[in-house]
Design a protein around this motif. Sequence first.
Motif, mmCIF file in Angstrom:
data_model
loop_
_atom_site.group_PDB
_atom_site.id
_atom_site.type_symbol
_atom_site.label_atom_id
_atom_site.label_comp_id
_atom_site.label_asym_id
_atom_site.label_seq_id
_atom_site.Cartn_x
_atom_site.Cartn_y
_atom_site.Cartn_z
ATOM 1 N N ASP A 298 0.939 -1.422 0.155
ATOM 2 C CA ASP A 298 0.199 0.179 0.221
ATOM 3 C C ASP A 298 0.904 1.399 -0.458
ATOM 4 N N GLN A 299 1.856 0.962 0.680
ATOM 5 C CA GLN A 299 3.044 2.328 0.731
ATOM 6 C C GLN A 299 3.266 2.374 -0.314
ATOM 7 N N ILE A 300 4.027 2.060 -1.282
ATOM 8 C CA ILE A 300 4.802 2.472 -2.680
ATOM 9 C C ILE A 300 4.039 2.283 -3.343
ATOM 10 N N LEU A 301 2.136 1.547 -3.359
ATOM 11 C CA LEU A 301 1.514 2.221 -3.998
ATOM 12 C C LEU A 301 1.066 3.748 -4.205
ATOM 13 N N LEU B 83 6.254 3.451 -12.048
ATOM 14 C CA LEU B 83 5.745 1.731 -11.603
ATOM 15 C C LEU B 83 4.533 1.469 -12.436
ATOM 16 N N ASP B 84 3.862 0.374 -11.984
ATOM 17 C CA ASP B 84 2.773 0.320 -13.176
ATOM 18 C C ASP B 84 1.488 -0.404 -11.612
ATOM 19 N N VAL B 85 1.094 0.775 -11.532
ATOM 20 C CA VAL B 85 -0.196 0.964 -10.460
ATOM 21 C C VAL B 85 -0.808 -0.034 -9.895
ATOM 22 N N PRO B 86 -1.841 0.004 -11.646
ATOM 23 C CA PRO B 86 -2.394 -1.517 -11.988
ATOM 24 C C PRO B 86 -1.889 -2.831 -11.023
#
Length: 107
Positions: free
Chosen positions: A67-70, A79-82
């Motif tokens: 969650d924090q990385i997202l 990054l690849d959010v999906p």
Amino acid sequence: MRKRNCRVEIYFTKDELESLTKKVRKSGLSRESFCRHLLNGAEIKEAPSADVPMLINEVRRVGYNIDQILRMANARGMLDVPKLREALTENRKVEKMITAAYTMSED
């Protein structure tokens, strides 16, 4: 003041009491709580081993990290959010499955 004011006395044979005591120990509940759950029709599961709560905490920790990385990736447009959202969703499903398998719902 007590929530439960009505008292019931039950007499058991030695074998019945031993059987009840074994079931209570396996459940991890008090004898009174065990009986109340039975009377209310709850499914009583065996208490999880000591490593299951640690496993649940570890899965939650990993989910928190994802969650924090997202959040950081979404804010910075990298990054690849999906894919991260999918990983977080899968992590939460695993957490719920483990929790449901080893805990009792409090109705």
